[in-house]
Design an enzyme around this catalytic site. Structure first.
Site, PDB file in Angstrom:
ATOM      1  N   GLU A  39      -3.178 -43.216 -26.382  1.00 19.38           N
ATOM      2  CA  GLU A  39      -3.019 -41.920 -27.026  1.00 19.38           C
ATOM      3  C   GLU A  39      -2.139 -42.068 -28.275  1.00 19.38           C
ATOM      4  OE1 GLU A  39      -1.832 -37.395 -25.570  1.00 19.38           O
ATOM      5  OE2 GLU A  39      -0.791 -39.106 -24.667  1.00 19.38           O
ATOM      6  N   LYS A  66      -8.656 -33.284 -25.646  1.00 16.76           N
ATOM      7  CA  LYS A  66      -7.764 -33.227 -24.487  1.00 16.76           C
ATOM      8  C   LYS A  66      -7.718 -31.811 -23.898  1.00 16.76           C
ATOM      9  CE  LYS A  66      -3.014 -34.601 -23.233  1.00 16.76           C
ATOM     10  NZ  LYS A  66      -1.751 -35.157 -23.790  1.00 16.76           N
ATOM     11  N   CYS A  80      -4.153 -38.961 -21.009  1.00 14.69           N
ATOM     12  CA  CYS A  80      -2.761 -38.839 -20.567  1.00 14.69           C
ATOM     13  C   CYS A  80      -2.540 -37.780 -19.481  1.00 14.69           C
ATOM     14  CB  CYS A  80      -1.864 -38.600 -21.772  1.00 14.69           C
ATOM     15  SG  CYS A  80      -0.102 -38.937 -21.447  1.00 14.69           S
TER      16      CYS A  80
END
Length: 285
Positions: A47, A121, A163
């Site tokens: 990321e 995301k 993440c």
């Protein structure tokens, strides 16, 4: 150039990214080359690999350049690449993201240099952590996505995530229901949360989904108040750690055994035993 038997080896690229894109891209290029030299046919960058901290809208103005850079690296190396996340000023439909936020997007690129998947995301890290940073408010910086994404890369069906998504098992279940064999989590897990939960979450996700799980994490000290945990790793569907790194930049390369994964899924068909429907507002593509 396409690598034969492409699903055999996957790589997690572990970096200590800072605010200077050129230095980050140079570090990433070296580690991608190292992964290819070790036989990887698919590599996952962490990321925020191109820029960590600073003004993400300024970096997002370079989005097209970063797309081109990823495509050039993939084509040059003959290796599929997932660009962990880069900021974008636009939503997938082309509509602008209202300032001061951006989308944070993972890009899937084939070994021929073609972008075949874009994932924004879904889950944003708004949390209090007992470290020097203290409080994290990703929702101040980023606008969440709406869509789950699976994509074929290097002979394996990949479920894309980023993440904080690792803490949401419904997303992982949706991805495996959409055909994922490998779940990837390019990350910047903090030193504190990583030490507590990183390996635990990666292994639990692998066991619950019957997938290989690859975590490509940032590592080391990014500035006075921000440190990442490192310890990128590949976990088997049985929950075993196939390979892992420590807390220094590097390229982890490890094999997938899809035949054994399929056998395990037949012997323990957890997904078929799922009695609660995994439903939600997100589409799969």
């Amino acid at each position: 150039m396409t690598v034969p038997n492409a699903a055999a080896q996957v790589a997690a690229i572990q970096m200590t990214s800072g605010k200077t894109p050129q230095a980050n891209l140079e570090q990433a290029a070296e580690l991608l080359q190292a992964a290819r030299d070790k036989g990887a046919s698919l590599a996952v960058l962490p990321e925020n690999f191109a820029g960590y901290g600073g003004d993400y809208r300024v970096l997002a103005a370079e989005y097209t350049m970063l797309e081109q850079w990823l495509c050039e690296q993939a084509s040059r190396l003959g290796m599929a690449i997932i660009g962990g996340s880069v900021p974008s000023l636009h939503r997938p439909d082309g509509e602008p993201v209202l300032a001061p936020r951006v989308r944070t997007r993972s890009l899937a690129v084939t070994a021929d240099g073609e972008i075949v998947g874009r994932y924004d995301k879904l889950h944003l890290f708004d949390a209090q952590v007992q470290d020097a940073q203290g409080q994290y408010r990703e929702s101040d910086l980023f606008e969440p996505g709406e869509t789950i994404v699976t994509v074929p890369l290097a002979g394996v069906q990949v479920g894309m995530a980023i993440c904080y998504d690792l803490r949401f098992p419904v997303l992982a279940q949706r991805l495996v229901s959409a055909g994922a064999q490998l779940l990837v989590y390019p990350s910047a897990f903090t030193a504190v949360t990583g030490a507590a939960h990183w390996e635990l979450l990666l292994r639990a996700t692998a066991v619950q989904t019957g997938c290989y799980v690859l975590g490509a994490n940032q590592c080391g000290q990014h500035g006075p108040r921000r440190a990442s945990y490192g310890h990128s790793m590949l976990v088997s569907p049985w929950g075993d750690v196939v390979a892992s790194l420590e807390n220094e930049p590097g390229a982890l390369v490890a094999p997938l055994d899809l035949a054994t994964m399929d056998e395990l899924r037949q012997r323990m068909p957890v997904q078929q035993h799922q009695r609660l429907r995994i439903e939600g507002p997100y589409d799969a593509n």
